[in-house]
Structure formats: structure tokens, C-alpha cells
Design a protein around this motif. Sequence first.
Motif, PDB file in Angstrom:
ATOM      1  N   UNK A   1      65.576   0.364  34.217  1.00  0.00           N
ATOM      2  CA  UNK A   1      65.128   0.065  35.859  1.00  0.00           C
ATOM      3  C   UNK A   1      64.028  -0.276  35.736  1.00  0.00           C
ATOM      4  N   UNK A   2      63.571  -1.239  36.725  1.00  0.00           N
ATOM      5  CA  UNK A   2      62.256  -1.728  37.003  1.00  0.00           C
ATOM      6  C   UNK A   2      62.114  -1.582  38.678  1.00  0.00           C
ATOM      7  N   UNK A   3      60.876  -0.680  38.918  1.00  0.00           N
ATOM      8  CA  UNK A   3      60.922  -1.457  40.311  1.00  0.00           C
ATOM      9  C   UNK A   3      60.676  -2.433  40.853  1.00  0.00           C
ATOM     10  N   UNK A   4      61.308  -2.756  41.875  1.00  0.00           N
ATOM     11  CA  UNK A   4      61.190  -4.289  42.621  1.00  0.00           C
ATOM     12  C   UNK A   4      59.458  -4.517  43.263  1.00  0.00           C
ATOM     13  N   UNK A   5      58.451  -5.092  42.876  1.00  0.00           N
ATOM     14  CA  UNK A   5      56.817  -5.376  42.726  1.00  0.00           C
ATOM     15  C   UNK A   5      56.907  -4.801  41.409  1.00  0.00           C
ATOM     16  N   UNK A   6      57.355  -4.531  40.228  1.00  0.00           N
ATOM     17  CA  UNK A   6      56.457  -4.285  39.793  1.00  0.00           C
ATOM     18  C   UNK A   6      56.711  -4.254  38.302  1.00  0.00           C
ATOM     19  N   UNK A   7      55.659  -5.422  37.820  1.00  0.00           N
ATOM     20  CA  UNK A   7      56.192  -6.056  36.286  1.00  0.00           C
ATOM     21  C   UNK A   7      56.810  -7.490  37.100  1.00  0.00           C
ATOM     22  N   UNK A   8      57.046  -8.377  35.834  1.00  0.00           N
ATOM     23  CA  UNK A   8      56.492  -9.696  36.080  1.00  0.00           C
ATOM     24  C   UNK A   8      58.174  -9.954  36.808  1.00  0.00           C
ATOM     25  N   UNK A   9      59.595  -9.085  36.567  1.00  0.00           N
ATOM     26  CA  UNK A   9      60.449  -8.860  36.838  1.00  0.00           C
ATOM     27  C   UNK A   9      60.767  -8.649  38.289  1.00  0.00           C
ATOM     28  N   UNK A  10      60.291  -7.299  38.292  1.00  0.00           N
ATOM     29  CA  UNK A  10      59.686  -6.867  39.431  1.00  0.00           C
ATOM     30  C   UNK A  10      59.032  -8.003  40.642  1.00  0.00           C
ATOM     31  N   UNK A  11      58.279  -8.812  40.243  1.00  0.00           N
ATOM     32  CA  UNK A  11      57.205  -9.869  41.242  1.00  0.00           C
ATOM     33  C   UNK A  11      57.970 -10.868  41.864  1.00  0.00           C
ATOM     34  N   UNK A  12      58.917 -11.387  41.073  1.00  0.00           N
ATOM     35  CA  UNK A  12      59.922 -12.283  40.865  1.00  0.00           C
ATOM     36  C   UNK A  12      60.893 -11.849  41.506  1.00  0.00           C
ATOM     37  N   UNK A  13      61.799 -10.484  42.030  1.00  0.00           N
ATOM     38  CA  UNK A  13      62.880 -10.088  42.715  1.00  0.00           C
ATOM     39  C   UNK A  13      61.984  -9.988  44.007  1.00  0.00           C
ATOM     40  N   UNK A  14      60.533  -9.153  44.310  1.00  0.00           N
ATOM     41  CA  UNK A  14      60.398  -9.026  45.549  1.00  0.00           C
ATOM     42  C   UNK A  14      59.654 -10.956  46.175  1.00  0.00           C
ATOM     43  N   UNK A  15      59.199 -11.728  45.928  1.00  0.00           N
ATOM     44  CA  UNK A  15      58.693 -12.923  46.232  1.00  0.00           C
ATOM     45  C   UNK A  15      59.715 -14.080  46.142  1.00  0.00           C
ATOM     46  N   UNK A  16      60.545 -14.039  45.217  1.00  0.00           N
ATOM     47  CA  UNK A  16      61.209 -14.859  45.188  1.00  0.00           C
ATOM     48  C   UNK A  16      61.602 -15.940  44.377  1.00  0.00           C
ATOM     49  N   UNK A  17      59.889 -16.173  43.715  1.00  0.00           N
ATOM     50  CA  UNK A  17      59.448 -17.229  43.148  1.00  0.00           C
ATOM     51  C   UNK A  17      59.817 -16.969  42.115  1.00  0.00           C
ATOM     52  N   UNK A  18      60.403 -17.817  41.312  1.00  0.00           N
ATOM     53  CA  UNK A  18      60.172 -18.423  39.530  1.00  0.00           C
ATOM     54  C   UNK A  18      58.865 -17.958  38.875  1.00  0.00           C
ATOM     55  N   UNK A  19      58.355 -18.092  37.841  1.00  0.00           N
ATOM     56  CA  UNK A  19      57.536 -17.163  36.819  1.00  0.00           C
ATOM     57  C   UNK A  19      57.818 -17.972  35.762  1.00  0.00           C
ATOM     58  N   UNK A  20      56.836 -18.742  34.992  1.00  0.00           N
ATOM     59  CA  UNK A  20      56.447 -18.893  33.572  1.00  0.00           C
ATOM     60  C   UNK A  20      55.356 -18.059  32.537  1.00  0.00           C
ATOM     61  N   UNK A  21      54.866 -17.469  32.122  1.00  0.00           N
ATOM     62  CA  UNK A  21      53.742 -16.528  31.437  1.00  0.00           C
ATOM     63  C   UNK A  21      54.095 -17.547  29.866  1.00  0.00           C
ATOM     64  N   UNK A  22      53.242 -18.234  29.517  1.00  0.00           N
ATOM     65  CA  UNK A  22      52.814 -18.842  28.572  1.00  0.00           C
ATOM     66  C   UNK A  22      52.182 -17.665  27.118  1.00  0.00           C
TER      67      UNK A  22
END
Length: 397
Positions: free
Chosen positions: A77-98
Motif C-alpha cells: 500500500x502507498x499513501x497518497x502523495x508518497x512516491x511517484x504513484x502516490x504523487x500522481x494520485x494526489x495531482x491527477x497528472x500522469x508522469x513518465x520517469x526515464x
Amino acid sequence: MKGELEAERIINEFAMSLLEQSTVDEVVWDVAKNCIARLHFVDCVVYQLDRQRNVLVQKAAHGPKNPTGHVILHPIEIPAGVGIVGEVARTGQPEVIGNTALDKRYIADDAVRNSEITVPIWVNGQVWGVLDAEHPQANFFQPQHLKILTTVAALCSQKIKQVEMEEAYRRAERQLMETNRRVAETKLTALRMQMNPHFIFNSLNSINKFILQNDGERASDLLTKFSRLIRQVLINSRAEWVSLRNELNVLQIYLELERLRSDNKFDILFSISDDLNLDMVHVPLLITQPYVENAIWHGLLPMQGGKPQLQIQCRQEKDRLIIDIEDNGIGRAASARLQANSLTAHKTHGIAITEERLNLINEMYGADARITICDRYKAGSTPTGTHVCFTQKLTSF
């Protein structure tokens, strides 16, 4: 152009596959599986946001996290706002990490991988969850992957909304059916409780007659039979259905009481076919008594000549129970005239109650129970009585 056509083909395949899913679990597992199969990803995880705890829960996976079936190996489980997954859940914006090694937010799950793509799933104006994939090769995910996953997330969102609406509708439908069932059962109980006092009151009249006449012996005989009647009625009244044997026992006691009350004015003929299992076949409680009472009070007792006779026959025809109640009384037309001219006419409401009960019983149990009433005539259209036929599916418990 070739890349666009390929992306369109993959999106169409996602859409067609989603059409076949009927639950939220099926939807997310289908998306995770197709990300691996059609986009050649190493792994894919679908997270759902638990709003009460504000954490992202792994709901489906494909790749090393999914050894078999719909099983997630060591779910995290990942808290919202934590990690890349949690950050995308918080902002609602997709991310691509190279290169995940350069991003401090990166959280390794089952293994460290060098690139990651994360897309939010929006449902009803809120982030419902996140679609996340990783790859050991740095800079693996390209703009085309982001375009495809964004479209897939939108398709997933629409399907989840559809499925949740259908599930809500089914829950509401089940709740309505349960409510209607409870209402029907309550109404049946109320009708049954109306029937029992009505039945008992008419039997008490039989005893009261001899008490008023100071005929102790006959009153005692009636009280003995009446106690048996009360005991059997109370036993039977615990359920809507009783065995045919119990129903007939109550009916016979009632007939004995009415016959004694009328100074044995009428004869009773009982006929039960040998192929009927009286203990296995069940009928609604006191279903025939109002019609027997009606035959006695309005058909037989007003007769001026001849020997009044009541015949009750129980038989089986294929998969149906048949109970025939026949009297050789004055008929319904003559009875109606007598009641119209009488200021103290006996008016039974048992038949009306029974008809309403039958409607409810048919709705609840599919018993296909019916009552038909026919007048009997002899040559010259002279009334010779009434025939009542009760029939239902052979019901056993």
C-alpha cells in the motif's frame, strides 16, 4: 503513420476486451493483463485509492507480482502523495520517469527497475486509482505509450462507472425485492391472523348454543372437540404452509363441530385418493375452510327438503393437487336472495381473505393456486348445489 495505426489498433483491442468484463475486479485485471500482452511491458499494477485511509491499494497486477490467477504476490500500500504513484494520485497528472535512479520519489516494489510510467484513472471527477508500469530499461516509455495508457485509463474509467452503476442498480433491485418480500410476508401473516380468530369465533358459536340451552352433555362434547381444534390451529398457525394431513385434520374437527351444532342436519362424505402422500404434500393454512363454511351456512342449512350432503374429495392429477368441495344445497342464487331479505344475514369475510392470500402466495411461492366456484344444475335448470375446486402445484417440503 504506422505508429499511429498501431496505437489505434491496440486501443481498439483494449476497448473490445473491456466490453466483456462485468465487475470492477474483472476490469482492472483485464487492463493489467493487456498492458503486458499488447504493450510488451515487464510489469503492470492497477492501484485503487482507498479514500477513507487515503492510501493506494494494489487491486490487480501482471508480471512477477502475479504468479497465478487473480493473485498479487506480497501486495503493498502507498499513501497518497508518497512516491511517484502516490504523487500522481494526489495531482491527477500522469508522469513518465526515464531514469528512476534520479528520482528520489521512486519506491521499489518487487524489484528495482529503471523507468516508470504512471497514469491516473478518473471516475466521476475524482482520481479513482492509478495505472502503473515499470521497465528495467531506462527511457523505455515513449510519448506513444503515454498516449495509449491515457486513453486506456479513460476507457477503464468509463467501464468502471458503467459497472458500478449496474452494481448499484442490482443492489437497489435486490433491496426492493427483499422489501417487497418482507411486506408480502407481513401481509400474509396479518391475513392469517385475521383468519384464525374468524375461524375460532364461528366454532365458539356452536358451543354457545348448547350452553344457553343448558345442554351440558352436548356442550361438554363440543368443548372437547373445540380444545382439539384450538390445539391443532395453534400448531398450524406457526407457518404459512401445513401438511395436507394437518389441514384435513383441522377441517374434519371443524365439520364435526358444525354438524353437532346443526343437530346432525347434514351428512359429510370424505374421499382421499390412495396416491396422495398427506404428509409430503403441503397447502396454505386453512385454505379450504371458508368455502366449507360457506357451503354449510349458505347452501345446506337453508334447505327445506331432502338430506343435505357435503362431499370433500382430495386427489392428484399429474403434478397438481385437487380438492373438490361439493354440496347439494340451494345454490348461490337462492342463497343471495335469502341474505338480501334477512336483517341478520351471516356474512363471511373468510373467502375474501382467502382470495387475497392466494394472490400473495402465488406471487411469493409460484404455487399456481386457484379457486373456482361453479353452480350445479339438474334438468330444467333447477339448482342442485355448488362445486368449489381448489387446485395448486403439488408442493412438498
